[in-house]
Design an enzyme around this catalytic site. Structure first.
Site, PDB file in Angstrom:
ATOM      1  N   THR A 130      50.466  31.121  38.688  1.00  0.00           N
ATOM      2  CA  THR A 130      50.632  32.555  38.938  1.00  0.00           C
ATOM      3  C   THR A 130      51.634  32.863  40.047  1.00  0.00           C
ATOM      4  OG1 THR A 130      49.484  34.470  39.899  1.00  0.00           O
ATOM      5  CG2 THR A 130      48.516  32.340  40.342  1.00  0.00           C
ATOM      6  N   GLU A 132      51.091  34.878  42.240  1.00  0.00           N
ATOM      7  CA  GLU A 132      50.330  35.042  43.488  1.00  0.00           C
ATOM      8  C   GLU A 132      50.528  33.860  44.430  1.00  0.00           C
ATOM      9  OE1 GLU A 132      47.929  37.424  44.921  1.00  0.00           O
ATOM     10  OE2 GLU A 132      49.266  38.629  43.690  1.00  0.00           O
ATOM     11  N   TYR A 153      41.963  33.227  45.723  1.00  0.00           N
ATOM     12  CA  TYR A 153      42.428  33.006  44.350  1.00  0.00           C
ATOM     13  C   TYR A 153      43.762  32.259  44.355  1.00  0.00           C
ATOM     14  CZ  TYR A 153      44.813  34.152  39.952  1.00  0.00           C
ATOM     15  OH  TYR A 153      45.530  34.084  38.779  1.00  0.00           O
ATOM     16  N   LYS A 157      44.689  28.510  42.946  1.00  0.00           N
ATOM     17  CA  LYS A 157      45.712  28.308  41.910  1.00  0.00           C
ATOM     18  C   LYS A 157      46.841  27.407  42.405  1.00  0.00           C
ATOM     19  CE  LYS A 157      44.568  30.717  38.155  1.00  0.00           C
ATOM     20  NZ  LYS A 157      44.667  30.242  36.773  1.00  0.00           N
TER      21      LYS A 157
HETATM   22  P1  NDP Z   1      41.000  37.195  32.241  1.00  0.00           P
HETATM   23  O1  NDP Z   1      40.280  37.441  33.504  1.00  0.00           O
HETATM   24  O2  NDP Z   1      41.187  38.290  31.249  1.00  0.00           O
HETATM   25  O3  NDP Z   1      40.284  35.979  31.451  1.00  0.00           O
HETATM   26  C1  NDP Z   1      39.712  34.902  32.149  1.00  0.00           C
HETATM   27  C2  NDP Z   1      39.026  34.003  31.146  1.00  0.00           C
HETATM   28  O4  NDP Z   1      38.409  32.906  31.851  1.00  0.00           O
HETATM   29  C3  NDP Z   1      37.895  34.683  30.351  1.00  0.00           C
HETATM   30  O5  NDP Z   1      37.876  34.191  29.027  1.00  0.00           O
HETATM   31  C4  NDP Z   1      36.656  34.231  31.092  1.00  0.00           C
HETATM   32  O6  NDP Z   1      35.476  34.257  30.318  1.00  0.00           O
HETATM   33  C5  NDP Z   1      37.056  32.794  31.402  1.00  0.00           C
HETATM   34  N1  NDP Z   1      36.229  32.188  32.433  1.00  0.00           N
HETATM   35  C6  NDP Z   1      36.020  32.604  33.704  1.00  0.00           C
HETATM   36  N2  NDP Z   1      35.183  31.787  34.346  1.00  0.00           N
HETATM   37  C7  NDP Z   1      34.860  30.811  33.469  1.00  0.00           C
HETATM   38  C8  NDP Z   1      34.036  29.668  33.544  1.00  0.00           C
HETATM   39  N3  NDP Z   1      33.362  29.359  34.660  1.00  0.00           N
HETATM   40  N4  NDP Z   1      33.921  28.867  32.460  1.00  0.00           N
HETATM   41  C9  NDP Z   1      34.581  29.174  31.307  1.00  0.00           C
HETATM   42  N5  NDP Z   1      35.389  30.245  31.176  1.00  0.00           N
HETATM   43  C10 NDP Z   1      35.521  31.056  32.245  1.00  0.00           C
HETATM   44  O7  NDP Z   1      42.414  36.574  32.644  1.00  0.00           O
HETATM   45  P2  NDP Z   1      43.853  36.726  31.926  1.00  0.00           P
HETATM   46  O8  NDP Z   1      43.692  36.532  30.483  1.00  0.00           O
HETATM   47  O9  NDP Z   1      44.534  37.926  32.451  1.00  0.00           O
HETATM   48  O10 NDP Z   1      44.626  35.486  32.566  1.00  0.00           O
HETATM   49  C11 NDP Z   1      44.547  34.186  31.963  1.00  0.00           C
HETATM   50  C12 NDP Z   1      44.885  33.135  33.010  1.00  0.00           C
HETATM   51  O11 NDP Z   1      46.184  33.353  33.520  1.00  0.00           O
HETATM   52  C13 NDP Z   1      43.956  33.129  34.230  1.00  0.00           C
HETATM   53  O12 NDP Z   1      43.833  31.785  34.652  1.00  0.00           O
HETATM   54  C14 NDP Z   1      44.716  33.929  35.259  1.00  0.00           C
HETATM   55  O13 NDP Z   1      44.331  33.547  36.556  1.00  0.00           O
HETATM   56  C15 NDP Z   1      46.145  33.523  34.935  1.00  0.00           C
HETATM   57  N6  NDP Z   1      47.179  34.493  35.234  1.00  0.00           N
HETATM   58  C16 NDP Z   1      47.081  35.785  34.763  1.00  0.00           C
HETATM   59  C17 NDP Z   1      48.092  36.681  34.991  1.00  0.00           C
HETATM   60  C18 NDP Z   1      48.027  38.090  34.509  1.00  0.00           C
HETATM   61  O14 NDP Z   1      48.820  38.910  34.988  1.00  0.00           O
HETATM   62  N7  NDP Z   1      47.164  38.416  33.547  1.00  0.00           N
HETATM   63  C19 NDP Z   1      49.314  36.267  35.728  1.00  0.00           C
HETATM   64  C20 NDP Z   1      49.323  34.878  36.116  1.00  0.00           C
HETATM   65  C21 NDP Z   1      48.294  34.033  35.877  1.00  0.00           C
HETATM   66  P3  NDP Z   1      34.577  35.623  30.190  1.00  0.00           P
HETATM   67  O15 NDP Z   1      35.211  36.433  29.101  1.00  0.00           O
HETATM   68  O16 NDP Z   1      33.245  35.075  29.827  1.00  0.00           O
HETATM   69  O17 NDP Z   1      34.629  36.307  31.514  1.00  0.00           O
HETATM   70  P1  GDR Z   2      46.955  41.260  41.089  1.00  0.00           P
HETATM   71  O1  GDR Z   2      46.527  42.442  40.108  1.00  0.00           O
HETATM   72  O2  GDR Z   2      46.170  41.240  42.330  1.00  0.00           O
HETATM   73  O3  GDR Z   2      48.448  41.338  41.223  1.00  0.00           O
HETATM   74  O4  GDR Z   2      46.531  39.969  40.244  1.00  0.00           O
HETATM   75  P2  GDR Z   2      45.695  43.777  40.378  1.00  0.00           P
HETATM   76  O5  GDR Z   2      45.951  44.646  39.222  1.00  0.00           O
HETATM   77  O6  GDR Z   2      44.286  43.472  40.738  1.00  0.00           O
HETATM   78  O7  GDR Z   2      46.401  44.375  41.706  1.00  0.00           O
HETATM   79  C1  GDR Z   2      47.783  44.702  41.708  1.00  0.00           C
HETATM   80  C2  GDR Z   2      48.094  45.467  42.989  1.00  0.00           C
HETATM   81  O8  GDR Z   2      47.461  46.757  42.927  1.00  0.00           O
HETATM   82  C3  GDR Z   2      46.826  47.006  44.172  1.00  0.00           C
HETATM   83  N1  GDR Z   2      45.708  47.936  43.990  1.00  0.00           N
HETATM   84  C4  GDR Z   2      44.584  47.714  43.285  1.00  0.00           C
HETATM   85  N2  GDR Z   2      44.194  46.646  42.535  1.00  0.00           N
HETATM   86  C5  GDR Z   2      42.985  46.743  41.914  1.00  0.00           C
HETATM   87  N3  GDR Z   2      42.580  45.729  41.145  1.00  0.00           N
HETATM   88  N4  GDR Z   2      42.170  47.826  42.037  1.00  0.00           N
HETATM   89  C6  GDR Z   2      42.539  48.909  42.771  1.00  0.00           C
HETATM   90  O9  GDR Z   2      41.796  49.888  42.878  1.00  0.00           O
HETATM   91  C7  GDR Z   2      43.800  48.857  43.429  1.00  0.00           C
HETATM   92  N5  GDR Z   2      44.488  49.738  44.211  1.00  0.00           N
HETATM   93  C8  GDR Z   2      45.628  49.171  44.534  1.00  0.00           C
HETATM   94  C9  GDR Z   2      46.379  45.631  44.644  1.00  0.00           C
HETATM   95  O10 GDR Z   2      46.090  45.648  46.056  1.00  0.00           O
HETATM   96  C10 GDR Z   2      47.573  44.775  44.255  1.00  0.00           C
HETATM   97  O11 GDR Z   2      48.552  44.828  45.250  1.00  0.00           O
HETATM   98  C11 GDR Z   2      46.782  39.889  38.852  1.00  0.00           C
HETATM   99  C12 GDR Z   2      45.704  38.995  38.226  1.00  0.00           C
HETATM  100  O12 GDR Z   2      45.835  39.044  36.831  1.00  0.00           O
HETATM  101  C13 GDR Z   2      45.853  37.572  38.697  1.00  0.00           C
HETATM  102  O13 GDR Z   2      44.948  36.740  37.973  1.00  0.00           O
HETATM  103  C14 GDR Z   2      47.288  37.116  38.414  1.00  0.00           C
HETATM  104  O14 GDR Z   2      47.466  35.799  38.873  1.00  0.00           O
HETATM  105  C15 GDR Z   2      48.264  38.052  39.108  1.00  0.00           C
HETATM  106  O15 GDR Z   2      48.056  39.367  38.604  1.00  0.00           O
HETATM  107  C16 GDR Z   2      49.713  37.670  38.839  1.00  0.00           C
END
Ligand code: NDP
Ligand code: GDR
Length: 342
Positions: A130, A132, A153, A157
């Protein structure tokens, strides 16, 4: 027929990746953890397809922290490709559950890599790394930028990122890191900021008066469209050599600007509906993440086509359509915005 194992198949990315791989003719296996309610809403439609996908998609119960179960599944499924997406993926929540996040988003990657190594499985491995991890490093961030994680987090990662590189270098495994910047969609979890905003814009435009409570509006993020990002994951595992790639659009918006696009799309001024709630602030914030996707374009031929403004509009449209068919009760909308610190 190629076989893939997806951890995190019930999440946003897992669901799009499962679709993509089924479309490409793969046999897809997914890891699902047991919960007291159904967690398969994002992939149920794949089972409704009357054709062969029913027989090509199999779900297996298991938790990503359970090494013995991972070993058993890897032996049983013998996948050609493993996409490791499971994680505690919420940055704000990771401050409340730091050690748990370390286990699930960090050490679990080692359990999976080690199981593959011990079995001697000749599979290709994708680690969901990520942006992050760059944390305090100023933009634009690329594959060589210093990693300065600023949350439990991101630290977890970063550990998993280095373990993936170490297993590649030490054991010759085809193990890669996709360093993905934020990517969103109508399937984005409801507690991430873009989805909070798109859902609120939709419900308020339909007459709901409950305000939207947010934290820091100054944060800048490089927001792309999730279905395009899972294509990049697949391309990384088809490359001739294992390598790490930044996946991003190359441009960014602040949370405030995203609010403007989302609320503006339904003719509203966000300033009339958004309140600050300090519980959404983070002890340490990442100010600005803007990726340089040049290497992915050169080596993988991958480019993002959807930017933040278009994303805001398509997410609001999807939430409007959903709210029209199944309007959320006012009380639950309020509870879900006020109960905990996301
Ligand atoms: P989500 O939070 O939507 O999905 C996370 C998944 O992990 C879900 O299927 C969840 O299951 C599963 N999970 C969590 N804990 C466990 C566990 N203990 N055992 C088995 N499964 C588990 O994430 P995204 O799809 O958005 O992201 C996918 C991956 O990419 C993650 O690793 C995230 O950190 C990473 N990532 C995401 C980004 C983004 O912008 N979306 C950017 C960069 C990296 P359940 O449905 O049961 O909760
Ligand atoms: P991020 O996504 O932390 O970048 O992680 P998120 O949408 O949670 O926050 C983005 C930015 O928005 C600000 N923010 C808030 N965020 C949330 N969730 N709720 C609020 O009310 C709010 N108000 C302001 C946050 O402070 C932050 O700056 C996501 C996840 O998908 C990670 O798993 C992944 O690795 C990174 O994106 C890339």
């Amino acid at each position: 027929m190629k076989r893939a194992l997806i951890t995190g198949i019930t999440g946003q990315d897992g669901s799009y990746l499962a679709e993509l791989l089924l479309d490409k003719g793969y046999e897809v296996h997914g890891l699902v953890r047991r919960a007291s309610t159904f967690t398969t809403a994002r992939i149920n439609h794949l089972y409704e397809d009357p054709r062969e996908s029913l027989t090509r998609l199999t779900l297996h119960y298991g938790d990503i922290t359970d090494g013995a179960r991972l070993t058993e599944l890897l032996v049983k499924v013998a996948p050609d490709e493993v996409y490791h997406l499971a994680a505690q993926s919420h940055v704000r929540v990771s401050f409340d559950q730091a050690a748990h996040t370390g286990e699930v988003s960090g050490i679990a990657t080692t359990r999976l890599l080690d199981a593959i190594r011990v079995i001697g499985l000749p599979c290709r491995f994708y680690q969901a790394s990520t942006s992050e991890m760059f944390g305090g490093t100023p933009p634009p961030q690329h594959e060589g930028s210093p990693l300065r994680p600023r949350s439990p987090y991101a630290v977890a990662k970063t550990y998993a990122y280095w373990m993936t590189r170490n297993y590649r270098e030490g054991y010759g495994m085809f193990a890669v890191n996709g360093i993905l910047f934020n990517h969103e969609s109508p399937r984005r979890g409801e507690t991430f900021v873009t989805r909070k905003i798109s859902r609120a814009a939709a419900r308020i435009s339909l007459g709901d008066r409950v305000p939207l409570y947010l934290g820091n509006l100054d944060a800048v993020r490089d927001w792309g469209y999730a279905p395009e990002y899972v294509e990049a994951m697949w391309r990384m595992l088809q490359a001739p050599e294992p390598d790490d790639f930044v996946i991003a659009t190359g441009s960014a918006l602040s949370v405030r600007e995203f609010l403007g696009h989302a609320f503006g799309h339904v003719g509203l001024d966000w300033r009339d509906h958004v309140r600050h709630d300090a519980r959404h602030d983070r002890p340490t914030e990442v100010d600005s993440l803007i990726g340089d996707p040049g290497k992915a374009a050169r080596v993988l031929g991958w480019r993002a086509t959807v930017g933040g403004a278009e994303l805001a509009r398509l997410m609001v449209d999807a939430d409007l359509a959903a709210a029209r068919t199944a309007p959320a009760p006012r009380t639950s909308a309020e509870a879900s915005t006020r109960a905990v610190s996301w």
